[in-house]
Design an enzyme around this catalytic site. Structure first.
Site, mmCIF file in Angstrom:
data_model
loop_
_atom_site.group_PDB
_atom_site.id
_atom_site.type_symbol
_atom_site.label_atom_id
_atom_site.label_comp_id
_atom_site.label_asym_id
_atom_site.label_seq_id
_atom_site.Cartn_x
_atom_site.Cartn_y
_atom_site.Cartn_z
ATOM 1 N N TYR A 93 30.902 37.194 23.129
ATOM 2 C CA TYR A 93 30.158 36.296 24.014
ATOM 3 C C TYR A 93 28.655 36.403 23.788
ATOM 4 O O TYR A 93 27.880 36.319 24.747
ATOM 5 C CB TYR A 93 30.456 36.626 25.485
ATOM 6 C CG TYR A 93 31.915 36.583 25.857
ATOM 7 C CD1 TYR A 93 32.654 35.415 25.722
ATOM 8 C CD2 TYR A 93 32.560 37.715 26.361
ATOM 9 C CE1 TYR A 93 33.989 35.372 26.068
ATOM 10 C CE2 TYR A 93 33.891 37.683 26.706
ATOM 11 C CZ TYR A 93 34.605 36.504 26.559
ATOM 12 O OH TYR A 93 35.927 36.468 26.911
ATOM 13 N N TYR A 151 40.495 32.065 34.774
ATOM 14 C CA TYR A 151 40.357 32.704 33.466
ATOM 15 C C TYR A 151 41.669 33.420 33.158
ATOM 16 O O TYR A 151 42.149 34.225 33.955
ATOM 17 C CB TYR A 151 39.198 33.719 33.450
ATOM 18 C CG TYR A 151 39.110 34.433 32.115
ATOM 19 C CD1 TYR A 151 38.409 33.876 31.050
ATOM 20 C CD2 TYR A 151 39.784 35.635 31.903
ATOM 21 C CE1 TYR A 151 38.358 34.503 29.815
ATOM 22 C CE2 TYR A 151 39.742 36.272 30.671
ATOM 23 C CZ TYR A 151 39.026 35.704 29.628
ATOM 24 O OH TYR A 151 38.984 36.324 28.411
ATOM 25 N N LYS A 185 45.067 45.198 31.208
ATOM 26 C CA LYS A 185 43.914 46.012 31.583
ATOM 27 C C LYS A 185 44.270 47.421 32.076
ATOM 28 O O LYS A 185 44.382 48.330 31.266
ATOM 29 C CB LYS A 185 43.044 45.248 32.583
ATOM 30 C CG LYS A 185 42.375 44.033 31.938
ATOM 31 C CD LYS A 185 41.230 43.469 32.756
ATOM 32 C CE LYS A 185 40.369 42.540 31.933
ATOM 33 N NZ LYS A 185 40.648 41.111 32.089
HETATM 34 C C1 LIG Z 1 41.022 40.069 31.042
HETATM 35 C C2 LIG Z 1 41.991 39.056 31.493
HETATM 36 C C3 LIG Z 1 42.907 38.476 30.598
HETATM 37 C C4 LIG Z 1 42.876 38.736 29.108
HETATM 38 O O1 LIG Z 1 43.163 40.047 28.778
HETATM 39 P P1 LIG Z 1 42.724 40.604 27.324
HETATM 40 O O2 LIG Z 1 43.346 41.963 27.267
HETATM 41 O O3 LIG Z 1 41.221 40.631 27.334
HETATM 42 O O4 LIG Z 1 43.267 39.667 26.312
HETATM 43 C C5 LIG Z 1 43.837 37.594 31.103
HETATM 44 N N1 LIG Z 1 43.870 37.288 32.413
HETATM 45 C C6 LIG Z 1 43.013 37.817 33.298
HETATM 46 C C7 LIG Z 1 43.129 37.465 34.735
HETATM 47 C C8 LIG Z 1 42.028 38.710 32.870
HETATM 48 O O5 LIG Z 1 41.159 39.204 33.748
#
Ligand SMILES: *Cc1c(COP(=O)(O)O)cnc(C)c1O
Length: 399
Positions: A6, A132, A246
């Site tokens: 980014y 997102y 995550k």
């Molecule tokens: C971070 C995130 C993703 C993507 O996860 P990555 O491991 O970065 O590909 C998808 N959905 C939500 C809600 C997120 O916060």
């Protein structure tokens, strides 16, 4: 050369170089920084957790990886067994992948093929405004975030609605029979602006998905494991497909889980190979990731993280709510997440450097100054973060 995320590489600020990390602290050559955002929200136990380190080392000493096609292993079997009792409802069918974006892709592909397998031609997808869901193409399409993805064309089959019940009802009334799925970040929309909404919206969504036979997907990549103050939002309203990422591995290495209900799984189960789910990442169910996930869940339960998160929420509310400045548009707190939204993005220019001087790593975006702290944070450390956020306004009248 490293190509940073980014970032306009032409005017990239030199990133802070981390030489060590422990607990809530990231260490540079001259600073001990409290990580106020848990390295993009995943380091829930903080850095260098001895138990996680040990679990990882133990598995590495056995074997670090083997594929999951034609092979299985103890870490994935133990983790799946644990998840069957740990996750709510009948979310008992587990597809592993290597990142949150891929986990969401898997969920969307599952919903689409589920409909195809049962002979239903449902072309549209319902999603939320300001959503997102990741950076791959289909996750961008269900996302609605001009700040990240404005360079790419919109997908006409995706409908985006506000988190308001009348909008939800209208979308189902207009398109209910054409919808293959409804995907949401439940209760807390992260990268779209740390936006919070009410559980009544999700309860109504569940009713409408049942009525119109639409697959409900909760992307809990960010909200899973306590971030909203609930273990999972899926504990309150049960989706058909749940995506975790995550914090799944305590933030140690990338991994994701797409958990499906029996109804979804049964849609792929049969005598024909054509019904089978055709997806398989090289690193799915990596044994080190599985061993970490299992240990992370053990710590989360044993150390009663939900009460720690409740405490974080209480302190953040006490310290932030009611704080006033003409440049602030809104202040909100939910579980382990808190946010000061400003009216103009220029107001936050220079805040990361200001926070760095005070020993805080912060990374505001667009109009959002926020914290998503590691759950092991002490009250004193947390107040240092909220004090720094407030000081940006009280000590600076110029920006
Ligand atoms: C971070 C995130 C993703 C993507 O996860 P990555 O491991 O970065 O590909 C998808 N959905 C939500 C809600 C997120 O916060």
């Amino acid at each position: 050369m490293i190509w940073y995320p980014y970032a306009q590489m032409k005017n990239l600020k030199t990133p802070y170089k981390i030489i060590d990390a422990e607990g809530v602290y990231l260490k540079t050559s001259d600073k001990n920084l409290i990580d106020s955002i848990s390295s993009w929200w995943c380091m829930i136990h903080g850095y260098k957790n001895q138990e996680l380190n040990q679990a990882m080392k133990n598995q590495i000493d056995k074997f670090s990886h083997c594929m999951l096609a034609g092979l299985s292993h103890e870490p994935v079997e133990k983790l799946s067994e644990k998840l069957e009792s740990y996750l709510p409802g009948d979310l008992n069918y587990y597809f592993f992948s290597d990142s949150g974006s891929v986990g969401v892709e898997v969920a969307l592909k599952m919903a689409m093929q589920f409909n195809k397998n049962r002979g239903q031609n449902r072309k549209k997808i319902l999603a939320l405004k300001n959503a997102y869901h990741g950076d791959t193409f289909m996750t961008m399409a269900v996302g609605d975030d001009e700040d990240y993805h404005s360079a790419f064309p919109k997908n006409p089959d995706v409908i985006h609605i506000q988190t308001k019940i009348p909008d939800l009802e209208k979308a189902f009334c207009d398109f209910g029979e054409q919808l293959s799925c409804f995907i949401v970040e439940p209760l807390l929309q992260g990268a779209g602006g740390i936006r919070m909404y009410d559980i009544s919206f999700l309860k109504r969504a569940r009713e409408l998905c049942d009525k119109y036979d639409v697959v409900l997907i909760f992307d809990e990549v960010a909200t899973g494991f306590g971030r909203t103050g609930n273990r999972f939002v899926s504990d309150l309203v049960l989706p058909d497909i749940l995506v975790l990422g995550k914090a799944l591995t305590g933030g140690y290495i990338g991994h994701a889980l797409t958990a499906a209900s029996k109804k979804i799984f049964d849609g792929f189960y049969g005598d024909s190979q054509d019904l089978a789910f055709m997806h398989g990442p090289t690193f799915m169910a990596n044994p080190v990731a599985c061993a970490l996930a299992l240990k992370s869940i053990e710590i989360f339960e044993r150390e009663d993280y939900l009460s720690k998160i409740k405490k974080i929420e209480e302190i953040a509310k006490r310290e932030l709510l009611g704080f006033e400045d003409p440049r602030i548009a809104d202040i909100r707190v939910m579980g382990g997440a808190f946010c000061i939204e400003v009216k103009k993005s220029e107001t936050l220019k220079g805040f990361p450097e200001f926070a760095y001087k005070r020993g805080i790593f912060a990374r505001p975006f667009v109009r959002y100054m926020y914290g998503m702290v590691p759950y092991i944070i002490t009250e004193e450390e947390l107040v240092r973060i909220t004090d720094t956020m407030k000081a940006w306004f009280t000590e600076n009248s110029s920006h």
